[in-house]
Design a protein around this motif. Structure first.
Motif, PDB file in Angstrom:
ATOM      1  N   PHE A 117       0.819  -1.213   0.000  1.00 55.01           N
ATOM      2  CA  PHE A 117       0.000   0.000   0.000  1.00 55.01           C
ATOM      3  C   PHE A 117       0.854   1.264   0.000  1.00 55.01           C
ATOM      4  O   PHE A 117       0.401   2.303  -0.495  1.00 55.01           O
ATOM      5  CB  PHE A 117      -0.950  -0.010   1.199  1.00 55.01           C
ATOM      6  CG  PHE A 117      -2.118  -0.940   1.029  1.00 55.01           C
ATOM      7  CD1 PHE A 117      -3.144  -0.636   0.145  1.00 55.01           C
ATOM      8  CD2 PHE A 117      -2.179  -2.130   1.730  1.00 55.01           C
ATOM      9  CE1 PHE A 117      -4.215  -1.497  -0.027  1.00 55.01           C
ATOM     10  CE2 PHE A 117      -3.251  -3.001   1.567  1.00 55.01           C
ATOM     11  CZ  PHE A 117      -4.275  -2.685   0.684  1.00 55.01           C
ATOM     12  N   ALA A 118       2.070   1.173   0.535  1.00 59.58           N
ATOM     13  CA  ALA A 118       2.973   2.329   0.490  1.00 59.58           C
ATOM     14  C   ALA A 118       3.361   2.671  -0.945  1.00 59.58           C
ATOM     15  O   ALA A 118       3.644   3.833  -1.260  1.00 59.58           O
ATOM     16  CB  ALA A 118       4.225   2.053   1.322  1.00 59.58           C
ATOM     17  N   TRP A 119       3.375   1.677  -1.816  1.00 60.86           N
ATOM     18  CA  TRP A 119       3.641   1.906  -3.240  1.00 60.86           C
ATOM     19  C   TRP A 119       2.356   2.195  -4.008  1.00 60.86           C
ATOM     20  O   TRP A 119       2.316   3.085  -4.867  1.00 60.86           O
ATOM     21  CB  TRP A 119       4.332   0.683  -3.859  1.00 60.86           C
ATOM     22  CG  TRP A 119       5.770   0.556  -3.500  1.00 60.86           C
ATOM     23  CD1 TRP A 119       6.322  -0.207  -2.512  1.00 60.86           C
ATOM     24  CD2 TRP A 119       6.881   1.215  -4.139  1.00 60.86           C
ATOM     25  NE1 TRP A 119       7.683  -0.063  -2.491  1.00 60.86           N
ATOM     26  CE2 TRP A 119       8.058   0.793  -3.474  1.00 60.86           C
ATOM     27  CE3 TRP A 119       6.989   2.113  -5.200  1.00 60.86           C
ATOM     28  CZ2 TRP A 119       9.321   1.249  -3.838  1.00 60.86           C
ATOM     29  CZ3 TRP A 119       8.248   2.576  -5.568  1.00 60.86           C
ATOM     30  CH2 TRP A 119       9.401   2.141  -4.894  1.00 60.86           C
ATOM     31  N   LEU A 120       1.298   1.431  -3.705  1.00 60.36           N
ATOM     32  CA  LEU A 120       0.058   1.554  -4.469  1.00 60.36           C
ATOM     33  C   LEU A 120      -0.622   2.902  -4.265  1.00 60.36           C
ATOM     34  O   LEU A 120      -1.093   3.519  -5.232  1.00 60.36           O
ATOM     35  CB  LEU A 120      -0.908   0.422  -4.083  1.00 60.36           C
ATOM     36  CG  LEU A 120      -2.276   0.433  -4.785  1.00 60.36           C
ATOM     37  CD1 LEU A 120      -2.095   0.217  -6.282  1.00 60.36           C
ATOM     38  CD2 LEU A 120      -3.200  -0.618  -4.189  1.00 60.36           C
ATOM     39  N   THR A 121      -0.672   3.370  -3.016  1.00 55.31           N
ATOM     40  CA  THR A 121      -1.394   4.611  -2.720  1.00 55.31           C
ATOM     41  C   THR A 121      -0.844   5.815  -3.474  1.00 55.31           C
ATOM     42  O   THR A 121      -1.601   6.529  -4.147  1.00 55.31           O
ATOM     43  CB  THR A 121      -1.397   4.885  -1.200  1.00 55.31           C
ATOM     44  OG1 THR A 121      -1.975   3.771  -0.525  1.00 55.31           O
ATOM     45  CG2 THR A 121      -2.182   6.138  -0.877  1.00 55.31           C
ATOM     46  N   PRO A 122       0.461   6.099  -3.410  1.00 53.07           N
ATOM     47  CA  PRO A 122       0.959   7.247  -4.186  1.00 53.07           C
ATOM     48  C   PRO A 122       0.812   7.061  -5.688  1.00 53.07           C
ATOM     49  O   PRO A 122       0.530   8.028  -6.400  1.00 53.07           O
ATOM     50  CB  PRO A 122       2.435   7.343  -3.778  1.00 53.07           C
ATOM     51  CG  PRO A 122       2.781   6.025  -3.199  1.00 53.07           C
ATOM     52  CD  PRO A 122       1.529   5.494  -2.585  1.00 53.07           C
ATOM     53  N   LEU A 123       0.989   5.838  -6.174  1.00 57.48           N
ATOM     54  CA  LEU A 123       0.811   5.603  -7.607  1.00 57.48           C
ATOM     55  C   LEU A 123      -0.616   5.923  -8.035  1.00 57.48           C
ATOM     56  O   LEU A 123      -0.840   6.553  -9.079  1.00 57.48           O
ATOM     57  CB  LEU A 123       1.155   4.148  -7.952  1.00 57.48           C
ATOM     58  CG  LEU A 123       2.633   3.765  -7.875  1.00 57.48           C
ATOM     59  CD1 LEU A 123       2.804   2.263  -8.113  1.00 57.48           C
ATOM     60  CD2 LEU A 123       3.462   4.560  -8.884  1.00 57.48           C
ATOM     61  N   TYR A 124      -1.585   5.503  -7.225  1.00 60.39           N
ATOM     62  CA  TYR A 124      -2.992   5.745  -7.568  1.00 60.39           C
ATOM     63  C   TYR A 124      -3.327   7.231  -7.483  1.00 60.39           C
ATOM     64  O   TYR A 124      -3.944   7.791  -8.402  1.00 60.39           O
ATOM     65  CB  TYR A 124      -3.899   4.943  -6.633  1.00 60.39           C
ATOM     66  CG  TYR A 124      -5.361   5.248  -6.826  1.00 60.39           C
ATOM     67  CD1 TYR A 124      -6.064   4.738  -7.924  1.00 60.39           C
ATOM     68  CD2 TYR A 124      -6.052   6.054  -5.915  1.00 60.39           C
ATOM     69  CE1 TYR A 124      -7.404   5.031  -8.106  1.00 60.39           C
ATOM     70  CE2 TYR A 124      -7.394   6.345  -6.091  1.00 60.39           C
ATOM     71  CZ  TYR A 124      -8.065   5.825  -7.191  1.00 60.39           C
ATOM     72  OH  TYR A 124      -9.396   6.116  -7.367  1.00 60.39           O
ATOM     73  N   LEU A 125      -2.929   7.883  -6.385  1.00 60.83           N
ATOM     74  CA  LEU A 125      -3.254   9.299  -6.202  1.00 60.83           C
ATOM     75  C   LEU A 125      -2.619  10.166  -7.285  1.00 60.83           C
ATOM     76  O   LEU A 125      -3.270  11.063  -7.839  1.00 60.83           O
ATOM     77  CB  LEU A 125      -2.812   9.762  -4.815  1.00 60.83           C
ATOM     78  CG  LEU A 125      -3.560   9.166  -3.621  1.00 60.83           C
ATOM     79  CD1 LEU A 125      -2.971   9.680  -2.314  1.00 60.83           C
ATOM     80  CD2 LEU A 125      -5.041   9.496  -3.690  1.00 60.83           C
ATOM     81  N   VAL A 126      -1.353   9.893  -7.593  1.00 59.33           N
ATOM     82  CA  VAL A 126      -0.666  10.684  -8.621  1.00 59.33           C
ATOM     83  C   VAL A 126      -1.236  10.374 -10.004  1.00 59.33           C
ATOM     84  O   VAL A 126      -1.347  11.260 -10.858  1.00 59.33           O
ATOM     85  CB  VAL A 126       0.853  10.418  -8.580  1.00 59.33           C
ATOM     86  CG1 VAL A 126       1.553  11.144  -9.722  1.00 59.33           C
ATOM     87  CG2 VAL A 126       1.435  10.878  -7.250  1.00 59.33           C
ATOM     88  N   PHE A 127      -1.618   9.113 -10.219  1.00 57.95           N
ATOM     89  CA  PHE A 127      -2.233   8.746 -11.502  1.00 57.95           C
ATOM     90  C   PHE A 127      -3.533   9.523 -11.719  1.00 57.95           C
ATOM     91  O   PHE A 127      -3.789  10.009 -12.824  1.00 57.95           O
ATOM     92  CB  PHE A 127      -2.502   7.243 -11.542  1.00 57.95           C
ATOM     93  CG  PHE A 127      -3.168   6.778 -12.812  1.00 57.95           C
ATOM     94  CD1 PHE A 127      -2.446   6.693 -13.999  1.00 57.95           C
ATOM     95  CD2 PHE A 127      -4.508   6.438 -12.822  1.00 57.95           C
ATOM     96  CE1 PHE A 127      -3.053   6.282 -15.179  1.00 57.95           C
ATOM     97  CE2 PHE A 127      -5.125   6.023 -13.989  1.00 57.95           C
ATOM     98  CZ  PHE A 127      -4.393   5.940 -15.167  1.00 57.95           C
TER      99      PHE A 127
END
Length: 308
Positions: free
Chosen positions: A146-156
């Motif tokens: 989730f530490a990787w997924l969350t920023p990827l999703y928000l920035v996407f």
């Protein structure tokens, strides 16, 4: 005409027009810095992966922090090195959005991983008896995911709203692309272009607040115990220094980008833009490499030819 303007395929970048006289020197220094970044971060990553005694939450989080540093710098240095040897500093529309996505997501992932490291130290020092039951392998893996997924999703999501904007310009006043500057080229500002960045900034500001709170609690806890004080100095101090470096580096660029003076020289502007891509990726692994005894000893053993 508006339709033609909104279908841009190339952006022009600024900031490199004043370096014609020392272009090659700057290229060599930048290439050297990029090689140093790869060398020291890769040394930490390989050491942690190869040594099973380092397969603990704190070191696993550190490994991910170094991997993220390599990902973020990969979004900047190759293109910057090409621009240093070129007389035309342009980037495609897709390339600009991709670069902005990589840089933004890397910066956000830094804070996500630093939060995990702060929580890990909080449990280790303040709740040592339940540390192994709290920081289980499954929870560590889920936290990293989730530490990787969350920023990827928000920035996407932010990149999608930027990509849907109708643009009325093609000049990026910086040596690399970020969503904020692309968004400023939009003919009109949509609600999504305001709400999503505001949410993202607030979300990661809360990350910083959580880390600050956890360290205030840790410091208070360590003042009453010499053993906890030793743990803090050994494992928490490097993390705290890294957090300060990341926050200060990003704040320099963000505050200047929004409120900075136009009277500063272009070289100063370029340094402020590069700072978070130069200082944290080099200093963070060096701090951990020198301060954490286990990592330092393993690297020394490897360099001396001894088996890890």
């Amino acid at each position: 005409m508006m339709d033609n303007v909104s279908k841009l395929t190339i952006f022009t970048l600024s900031g490199l027009h004043e370096i014609a006289n020392y272009r090659v020197t700057l290229f060599v220094l930048t290439l050297l810095c990029y090689c140093v970044i790869w060398l020291i971060n890769l040394a930490i990553i390989v050491t942690i992966i190869m040594d099973k005694s380092l397969h603990e939450p704190m070191y696993i989080f550190l490994c991910n922090l170094c991997i993220n540093g390599l990902c973020g710098t990969a979004g900047f240095y190759p293109k910057f090195l090409i621009d240093l040897l070129s007389t035309f500093h342009v980037i495609s529309y897709a390339g600009c959005l991709l670069q902005g996505f990589v840089l933004h997501s890397s910066a956000c992932a830094d804070f996500s991983i630093l939060v995990l490291m702060a929580y890990d130290r909080y449990v280790a020092i303040c709740r040592p008896l339940v540390y192994h039951s709290v920081m289980t392998t499954q929870r560590v893996c889920a936290s990293i995911f989730f530490a990787w997924l969350t920023p990827l999703y928000l920035v996407f999501m932010g990149s999608i709203t930027t990509a849907r904007s109708r643009l009325c310009g093609s000049h990026i006043p910086k040596i690399y692309c970020i969503n904020f500057l692309v968004g400023k080229l939009a003919c009109t500002t949509s609600i999504a272009n305001v709400i999503i960045p505001a949410f993202n900034y607030t979300f990661y500001f809360l990350h910083v607040m959580f880390i600050a709170w956890s360290y205030m609690y840790l410091i208070r806890k360590c003042l009453i115990s010499s053993e906890n004080r030793s743990k803090f100095m050994q494992t928490c101090l490097p993390h705290l220094i890294c957090l300060i470096i990341v926050v200060v580096s990003l704040l320099f660029d963000l505050l200047y980008m929004r409120f900075g003076s136009q009277t500063l020289s272009q070289n100063v502007k370029n340094f402020m833009a590069m700072e978070f891509l130069l200082v944290p990726p080099i200093i963070n692994p060096l701090i951990y490499g020198f301060k954490l005894t286990q990592i330092r000893n393993r690297i020394i053993q490897f360099l001396s030819g001894k088996r890890i």
